[in-house]
Design a protein around this motif. Structure first.
Motif, PDB file in Angstrom:
ATOM      1  N   TYR A  84       0.819  -1.215   0.000  1.00 18.49           N
ATOM      2  CA  TYR A  84       0.000   0.000   0.000  1.00 18.49           C
ATOM      3  C   TYR A  84       0.852   1.264   0.000  1.00 18.49           C
ATOM      4  N   HIS A  85       2.103   1.163   0.453  1.00 17.51           N
ATOM      5  CA  HIS A  85       2.960   2.347   0.466  1.00 17.51           C
ATOM      6  C   HIS A  85       3.185   2.886  -0.949  1.00 17.51           C
ATOM      7  N   GLY A 114      -0.776   4.953  -0.359  1.00 12.88           N
ATOM      8  CA  GLY A 114       0.132   5.743   0.466  1.00 12.88           C
ATOM      9  C   GLY A 114       0.722   6.945  -0.243  1.00 12.88           C
ATOM     10  N   PRO A 120      -6.680   7.259   6.551  1.00 13.99           N
ATOM     11  CA  PRO A 120      -5.666   6.417   5.906  1.00 13.99           C
ATOM     12  C   PRO A 120      -5.397   5.062   6.567  1.00 13.99           C
TER      13      PRO A 120
END
Length: 273
Positions: A60-61, A65, A89
């Motif tokens: 997800y980063h 993200g 988030p």
């Protein structure tokens, strides 16, 4: 099969799929008449990005993200607003939760999830919402059991398989025939991974030869699709996309390409009207 989406939630493929899904559903809201959404591979609906599973891969980063600082006028804004509404988030919404946030009282969401543990989580998420139903059943079997919908003439069937078993593209081609026979007026959106081009090309050829009209393909590639062991990109094939969707999809995928550092964004007409 022991697939768990929590390891991949919020990655580039989710961002691509979900921003396009929100745009498709927005078109149904332009009319007062009810619509139905059938989500055949629903998952658990909401994913904790601070969980050990999500942090283990960290996918997800490089997806959601990187998108929190999007400008208010970004083509991604309608989807990002729903992600925040769902708990972002920290929490990332899957397709059923995103769809549920767009429903009106007259609309309906039908969720199918084969895994019993995931089904129970999804049931708890939507408990007390009368226009949302959750079924523990096979995705492809559900098409025969639940179509045509009883509550609306308009609707979207979303098929989002995990692609953990061989022959998934063949099952998808058969599923499209089932939907077309039982719900000819419905819109269909099919997500698929892009590892290398050969199976994707064959799937597209099967769709072309099946006789469907008005078919659009949207793809986001993070890198050239040369490594069959890597998720190099993702695509969404849409049958009967609404007017104006192609332009929306181009703007959204181009923005994702820039924000995520992707290799290529493609929106093309596979079969004309």
């Amino acid at each position: 099969m022991n697939y768990r989406h929590i390891y991949h939630a919020g990655n580039f493929a989710d961002c691509m799929k979900h921003t396009l899904l929100v745009s498709l559903l927005q078109h149904f809201l332009r009319k007062d008449s009810p619509f139905v959404v059938l989500d055949t591979h629903a998952g658990i609906g909401r994913y904790d990005l601070e969980s050990p599973e999500a942090e283990k891969t960290g996918e997800y980063h490089d997806g959601i993200g990187k998108l929190w600082a999007e400008a208010p006028d970004s083509p991604l804004t309608p989807w990002l607003e729903l992600v925040r509404k769902a708990g972002g988030p920290r929490f990332y919404p899957g397709s059923p939760l995103l769809a549920s946030l767009m429903l009106r009282p007259q609309d309906q969401l039908i969720c199918c999830e084969k895994h019993p543990v995931d089904k129970r989580a999804l049931y708890r998420l939507f408990a007390g919402q009368p226009n949302i139903s959750v079924h523990e059943r096979d995705a492809y079997e559900s098409l025969r059991a639940l179509l045509p919908p009883k509550t609306a003439r308009r609707g979207l069937v979303l098929i989002d398989p995990p692609f953990e078993e061989p022959g998934e593209f063949d099952r998808l081609a058969q599923a499209l025939q089932t939907i077309h026979t039982r719900f000819a007026a419905g819109m269909i959106a099919v997500w698929y991974p892009i590892k290398h081009r050969t199976p994707v090309r064959q799937f597209h050829t099967n769709v072309e030869q099946a006789g469907y009209r008005n078919v659009l393909v949207a793809e986001l590639l993070m890198r050239p699709p040369h490594n069959p062991d890597a998720l190099n990109g993702a695509g969404l094939l849409v049958i009967k996309p609404p007017y104006g969707f192609a332009e929306q999809a181009k703007a959204q995928l181009n923005r994702l390409k820039t924000a995520l550092g992707a290799f290529e964004a493609i929106v093309s007409e596979l079969v004309p009207e």
